[in-house]
Scaffold this motif. Sequence first.
Motif, short mmCIF file in Angstrom:
data_model
loop_
_atom_site.label_atom_id
_atom_site.label_comp_id
_atom_site.label_asym_id
_atom_site.label_seq_id
_atom_site.Cartn_x
_atom_site.Cartn_y
_atom_site.Cartn_z
N ALA A 1 1.11 -1.15 -0.19
CA ALA A 1 0.01 0.12 0.19
C ALA A 1 0.92 0.97 0.02
CB ALA A 1 -0.95 0.28 1.33
N GLN A 2 1.63 1.80 -1.41
CA GLN A 2 2.42 2.76 -1.48
C GLN A 2 1.31 4.22 -1.77
OE1 GLN A 2 6.17 0.71 -3.33
NE2 GLN A 2 5.45 -1.28 -2.39
N GLN A 3 2.14 5.02 -1.52
CA GLN A 3 1.69 6.23 -2.48
C GLN A 3 3.24 6.86 -2.94
OE1 GLN A 3 0.57 9.61 0.55
NE2 GLN A 3 0.71 11.33 -1.40
N VAL A 4 3.15 6.46 -4.28
CA VAL A 4 4.39 6.76 -4.55
C VAL A 4 4.95 9.42 -4.81
CG1 VAL A 4 6.03 6.86 -6.55
CG2 VAL A 4 4.80 4.95 -5.71
N LEU A 5 6.14 8.91 -4.28
CA LEU A 5 6.54 10.46 -4.05
C LEU A 5 7.34 11.01 -5.01
CD1 LEU A 5 6.47 10.65 0.23
CD2 LEU A 5 4.75 11.39 -1.45
N VAL A 6 8.19 10.01 -5.14
CA VAL A 6 9.28 10.86 -5.93
C VAL A 6 9.04 9.33 -7.59
CG1 VAL A 6 10.99 11.56 -6.79
CG2 VAL A 6 10.41 12.52 -5.07
N SER A 7 9.72 9.39 -8.27
CA SER A 7 9.85 8.29 -9.63
C SER A 7 10.63 8.47 -10.42
CB SER A 7 8.42 7.51 -10.42
OG SER A 7 8.06 8.52 -10.56
N GLY A 8 11.33 8.08 -11.27
CA GLY A 8 11.89 8.27 -11.89
C GLY A 8 13.98 8.92 -12.13
N ILE A 9 14.05 8.25 -10.62
CA ILE A 9 15.30 8.60 -10.08
C ILE A 9 15.93 7.55 -10.74
CG2 ILE A 9 16.68 8.94 -8.06
CD1 ILE A 9 14.66 9.51 -6.65
N PRO A 10 17.51 8.49 -10.88
CA PRO A 10 17.80 6.96 -12.40
C PRO A 10 18.14 5.68 -11.26
CG PRO A 10 19.47 9.38 -12.30
CD PRO A 10 17.88 9.21 -11.41
N ALA A 11 18.76 5.05 -11.69
CA ALA A 11 18.30 3.34 -10.70
C ALA A 11 19.79 3.27 -11.84
CB ALA A 11 18.03 2.38 -11.06
N ALA A 12 20.35 1.46 -10.80
CA ALA A 12 22.24 0.86 -11.68
C ALA A 12 22.39 -0.43 -10.90
CB ALA A 12 22.69 2.01 -12.45
N SER A 13 23.53 -0.14 -10.98
CA SER A 13 23.63 -1.25 -10.03
C SER A 13 25.08 -0.26 -9.04
CB SER A 13 24.88 -2.46 -10.49
OG SER A 13 25.88 -1.99 -11.58
N ILE A 14 25.05 -0.05 -9.15
CA ILE A 14 25.94 1.33 -8.47
C ILE A 14 24.72 2.48 -8.13
CG2 ILE A 14 28.48 0.18 -9.17
CD1 ILE A 14 28.80 2.32 -11.23
N HIS A 15 26.43 3.42 -7.42
CA HIS A 15 25.48 4.78 -6.90
C HIS A 15 24.26 5.17 -7.54
CE1 HIS A 15 29.10 5.69 -9.26
NE2 HIS A 15 30.23 5.27 -8.34
N ASN A 16 23.40 4.01 -6.17
CA ASN A 16 22.13 4.89 -6.44
C ASN A 16 21.30 5.78 -4.94
OD1 ASN A 16 20.14 2.72 -8.03
ND2 ASN A 16 21.51 1.12 -7.08
N GLY A 17 22.45 6.41 -4.68
CA GLY A 17 21.98 6.87 -3.34
C GLY A 17 21.46 6.20 -2.76
N GLY A 18 20.74 6.95 -1.94
CA GLY A 18 19.77 6.65 -0.80
C GLY A 18 18.96 6.95 0.13
N GLY A 19 19.75 8.42 1.08
CA GLY A 19 19.54 8.32 1.73
C GLY A 19 17.84 9.21 2.23
N LEU A 20 17.11 9.66 3.40
CA LEU A 20 16.04 9.95 2.94
C LEU A 20 16.05 10.80 5.09
CD1 LEU A 20 13.18 7.59 2.36
CD2 LEU A 20 14.38 9.90 1.33
N ALA A 21 15.81 12.06 4.87
CA ALA A 21 15.93 12.80 6.59
C ALA A 21 14.76 13.80 5.89
CB ALA A 21 17.26 12.65 6.45
N PHE A 22 14.25 13.52 8.10
CA PHE A 22 13.57 15.54 7.57
C PHE A 22 14.11 16.36 8.64
CE2 PHE A 22 9.68 12.21 7.00
CZ PHE A 22 9.48 13.39 6.24
N GLY A 23 14.08 17.75 8.03
CA GLY A 23 15.15 18.18 8.54
C GLY A 23 14.36 19.58 9.46
N PRO A 24 15.12 20.24 10.33
CA PRO A 24 14.17 20.83 10.62
C PRO A 24 12.87 21.36 10.51
CG PRO A 24 16.73 21.33 11.44
CD PRO A 24 16.32 20.48 9.87
N ASP A 25 12.72 22.10 9.14
CA ASP A 25 11.67 22.62 8.65
C ASP A 25 10.58 21.75 7.99
OD1 ASP A 25 13.12 21.40 6.45
OD2 ASP A 25 13.88 22.44 4.78
N GLY A 26 10.19 20.82 8.65
CA GLY A 26 9.43 19.25 8.69
C GLY A 26 9.42 19.51 7.66
N LEU A 27 10.38 19.10 6.41
CA LEU A 27 10.74 19.07 4.54
C LEU A 27 11.39 18.04 4.84
CD1 LEU A 27 10.51 22.42 3.44
CD2 LEU A 27 8.75 20.73 3.15
N LEU A 28 11.04 17.14 3.83
CA LEU A 28 11.88 15.34 3.20
C LEU A 28 13.10 16.13 2.76
CD1 LEU A 28 12.06 12.36 3.99
CD2 LEU A 28 10.58 12.32 1.90
N TYR A 29 14.78 15.15 2.40
CA TYR A 29 15.06 15.66 1.98
C TYR A 29 15.74 13.98 1.66
CZ TYR A 29 16.16 20.45 3.36
OH TYR A 29 15.43 21.83 3.97
#
Length: 379
Positions: free
Chosen positions: A153-181
């Motif tokens: 039961a997913q709500q997709v917020l962001v899609s289309g971020i490039p994917a590969a076997s390397i260099h996928n990033g992946g970090g998530l964090a809420f800032g003091p402003d209440g926004l998602l980085y």
Amino acid sequence: MRIAAIGVALVLSLTLAACGGAGPATPSGADAVVEVAATAPSGSLIPQRAAGAPRTLVTGLEVPWGLAFFPDGSALVTERESARLLRVSPEGAVTPVGTVTGVAARGEGGLLGVAVSPAFATDRAVFVYYTSATDNRVVRLRVAADGTIDGAAQQVLVSGIPAASIHNGGGLAFGPDGLLYVATGDAGRGAAAQDLGDLGGKILRITPDGAPAAGNPFGTAVFTYGHRNVQGLAFGPDGRMYATEFGQNRVDEINRITPGANYGWPTVEGIGHRAGLTDPLLTWTTSAASPSGLAYAGGSLWAGALRGQRLWRVPLASGGTGGAEPVGTPQPLFTHEFGRLRAVVATPDGSALWITTSNRDGRGSPTAEDDRILVVRLS
């Protein structure tokens, strides 16, 4: 205007490697160079808290990647390969609470970062970043009253971020402003990091509903660009933002993140003194770090090193203003004691760090206890 960089070389012992992969430990006499862009006088450092001896809280995990705390002090942990979500109590009890559907684990991709909503008491929302068969994406999930999570039961917020076997990033964090980085990687496509129309090699800033945050510098979700592969995000004093970044052949980085800044990849790796590009606060040789998780607590940044197999402590100075703000001398802790260190997260009260190992990811040498969650008290 950037603060003029002052190169300072600090010689420290380390292991051999590059860009987060495997690599045997080098002889004890091998050297690593840490370059600090601007060194802080000791009198300007934020009061520091010392790290105690690590204790093992949990054993037997399968490639834990992300970790985020609930308000009650328990944590939600992602497993990269299995796509499982685990709830871990402060006492070390592990409860599987769901499996995220659509995850296509390959190479460095799979179920990666996780964040708990700042309004969790009312919205029961958690957010995960994962690699699908076609892209990387950020989705919102809901925790049921019984603590379980329906990973379908997913709500997709962001899609289309490039994917590969390397260099996928992946970090998530809420800032003091209440926004998602959201930290993304270039998926092995260096030019994408400079393309503001491409989500690869960026840090994104979005609302909890997935919309680009008001005030973003380019009118899109993009907050900063010119990154190679960012995994760790942390917020320090006065809301200052920091990120770890994997380099290529020479150096890894910690960057001070400011809106709209270009961090130089692939034009520059490390401190380049180039007009229009933002230099990192510090760099390590790749064999000393391959930095993934990042936390702020007790006056310091704490970075988990995969290839470097240690916890890096970076004392911060008070009154930082962005750019190459001064930092204290980085200190390596627990070198080669626990293998590859991935997530580093401060407890909600800032009294301790929870740290995961990543020795079962195909690049480490796992023991019977791996993978583990370690707890380090700060005093």
